[in-house]
Design a protein around this motif. Structure first.
Motif, PDB file in Angstrom:
ATOM      1  N   ARG A  70       0.835  -1.203   0.000  1.00  0.00           N
ATOM      2  CA  ARG A  70       0.000   0.000   0.000  1.00  0.00           C
ATOM      3  C   ARG A  70       0.875   1.262   0.000  1.00  0.00           C
ATOM      4  O   ARG A  70       0.576   2.232  -0.705  1.00  0.00           O
ATOM      5  CB  ARG A  70      -0.921  -0.022   1.227  1.00  0.00           C
ATOM      6  N   ASP A  71       1.968   1.262   0.775  1.00  0.00           N
ATOM      7  CA  ASP A  71       2.870   2.420   0.830  1.00  0.00           C
ATOM      8  C   ASP A  71       3.469   2.705  -0.544  1.00  0.00           C
ATOM      9  O   ASP A  71       3.552   3.854  -0.982  1.00  0.00           O
ATOM     10  CB  ASP A  71       4.001   2.184   1.836  1.00  0.00           C
ATOM     11  N   TYR A 104       0.808   4.027  -2.918  1.00  0.00           N
ATOM     12  CA  TYR A 104       0.453   5.417  -2.607  1.00  0.00           C
ATOM     13  C   TYR A 104       1.580   6.364  -3.016  1.00  0.00           C
ATOM     14  O   TYR A 104       1.326   7.475  -3.492  1.00  0.00           O
ATOM     15  CB  TYR A 104       0.133   5.564  -1.119  1.00  0.00           C
ATOM     16  N   LYS A 156      -2.218   7.769   7.113  1.00  0.00           N
ATOM     17  CA  LYS A 156      -1.505   7.068   6.047  1.00  0.00           C
ATOM     18  C   LYS A 156      -1.635   7.738   4.691  1.00  0.00           C
ATOM     19  O   LYS A 156      -1.013   7.291   3.723  1.00  0.00           O
ATOM     20  CB  LYS A 156      -2.009   5.619   5.965  1.00  0.00           C
ATOM     21  N   THR A 157      -2.449   8.798   4.609  1.00  0.00           N
ATOM     22  CA  THR A 157      -2.579   9.526   3.350  1.00  0.00           C
ATOM     23  C   THR A 157      -2.674  11.021   3.657  1.00  0.00           C
ATOM     24  O   THR A 157      -2.971  11.420   4.789  1.00  0.00           O
ATOM     25  CB  THR A 157      -3.838   9.110   2.558  1.00  0.00           C
ATOM     26  N   THR A 197     -11.543   4.566   3.839  1.00  0.00           N
ATOM     27  CA  THR A 197     -10.668   5.730   3.961  1.00  0.00           C
ATOM     28  C   THR A 197     -10.365   6.084   5.417  1.00  0.00           C
ATOM     29  O   THR A 197      -9.671   7.065   5.674  1.00  0.00           O
ATOM     30  CB  THR A 197     -11.283   6.961   3.253  1.00  0.00           C
ATOM     31  N   ASP A 216      -7.279   7.682  -0.943  1.00  0.00           N
ATOM     32  CA  ASP A 216      -7.161   7.616   0.515  1.00  0.00           C
ATOM     33  C   ASP A 216      -7.608   6.267   1.082  1.00  0.00           C
ATOM     34  O   ASP A 216      -7.547   6.050   2.297  1.00  0.00           O
ATOM     35  CB  ASP A 216      -8.000   8.729   1.166  1.00  0.00           C
ATOM     36  N   ILE A 254      -7.397   2.734   2.375  1.00  0.00           N
ATOM     37  CA  ILE A 254      -6.261   2.015   2.956  1.00  0.00           C
ATOM     38  C   ILE A 254      -6.563   0.539   3.183  1.00  0.00           C
ATOM     39  O   ILE A 254      -5.864  -0.147   3.906  1.00  0.00           O
ATOM     40  CB  ILE A 254      -5.812   2.670   4.289  1.00  0.00           C
TER      41      ILE A 254
END
Length: 319
Positions: free
Chosen positions: A75-76, A79, A112-113, A137, A297, A299
């Motif tokens: 995910r990182d 993103y 995280k966003t 989100t 956004d 996650i």
């Protein structure tokens, strides 16, 4: 064509950067028209100068995250790719500067966003905040975390969490049990978030003392909520009358967070959504802030983003 080699600290750092079975390298390979070859603790990138530069920049940001103690996930990396397209990659490091809290099990909770950071900042600054966006989100979870922190630090005396008990294809009357047992399934996501942050024993004690209350929206009528952190979840399923009723419960020393997803309205056909109406009526009211979270956004599992995108595309085509 240019070629550049990226040397990592050791094989352990390389494994973290490259991902399990080189999954993160494959993501980069798909995102850029470059040839990527990784051996040991070295990554070789070949391609046009601009593309190679972007790969190197992205890997450098991942290295910095890793060296600051953050464990990279798929995910990182995804993103980071999305931020790079928007020219915002440098902001990714800022997200990991602050830890919001720790879950009951000791897991670090942080935004995280960039959308989540804007949402958290708005809740800290404003008395009424609307968090509007698709599923996954973190709208409700982050609101519960901040409510817990406000209670813990004495900023409020209680937390009140509520949801409209809308019958999404099911009839409450046919469910077994008394009224509380009928509505509990609708409130379960709120309980789950509280359990994660507070732990079951602490939550049970807090509910017994009245410092945490979870109730259907109908229970809010006629009350004034002072020194409270109040969260209205699934607000897209309120009627305009219910939304007005809820917002006018705000008392001194209180904060309200309203969360919802206007793409998942379960109201009967012809009924207007209170959330939609509030977005129209209150958009210019000073002290009320709307934070619009986006698909980027999300996650949850990467398929959630694809599902949201597919439904949005279908809706546009049908209209």
């Amino acid at each position: 064509m240019v070629s550049q080699k990226i040397l990592l600290r050791d094989n352990e750092e390389a494994r973290a950067i490259f991902g399990p079975q080189d999954a993160y390298v494959r993501l980069l390979d798909q995102a850029f028209p470059c040839t990527l070859i990784n051996r040991g603790n070295e990554l070789s990138v070949q391609g046009m100068a601009t593309d190679v530069g972007q790969v190197v920049e992205l890997v450098e940001v991942c290295k910095q995250l890793l060296r600051k103690g953050h464990q990279l996930s798929e995910r990182d990396v995804q993103y980071a790719l999305e931020l790079q397209k928007k020219g915002d990659l440098a902001h990714l490091l800022d997200l990991y500067q602050e830890d919001l809290a720790q879950s009951f099990k000791g897991k670090t909770i942080r935004v995280k966003t960039l959308g989540q950071r804007a949402y958290v900042d708005a809740i800290r600054k404003r008395d009424i905040v609307f968090g509007v966006g698709p599923a996954g989100t973190g709208k409700t979870y982050l609101a519960v975390v901040l409510a817990h922190l406000a209670l813990k630090h004495g900023q409020v005396k209680r937390i009140v969490l509520t949801r409209p008990a809308v019958e999404a294809g099911e009839n409450l009357g046919f469910l077994p049990g008394d009224l509380q047992e009928k509505v509990d399934p609708y409130l379960r996501p709120l309980y789950d978030a509280l359990h994660d942050v507070m732990g079951s024993e602490h939550l049970a004690r807090s509910m017994e003392r009245g410092s945490v209350e979870v109730a259907p929206l109908a229970y809010m009528r006629g009350r004034t909520l002072e020194d409270a952190f109040v969260i209205l979840d699934e607000a897209q399923n309120t009627t305009p009358e219910q939304m007005k009723m809820f917002l006018t419960r705000l008392g001194f020393g209180s904060k309200m967070v309203i969360t919802g997803d206007i793409t998942q309205i379960d109201l009967p056909r012809g009924k207007r959504s209170g959330l939609r109406e509030a977005m129209r009526i209150l958009s210019d009211v000073d002290g009320v802030e709307f934070v619009l979270l986006e698909e980027s956004d999300v996650i949850r599992h990467q398929l959630v983003q694809k599902i949201i995108r597919a439904y949005a595309k279908d809706e546009v085509e049908r209209e």
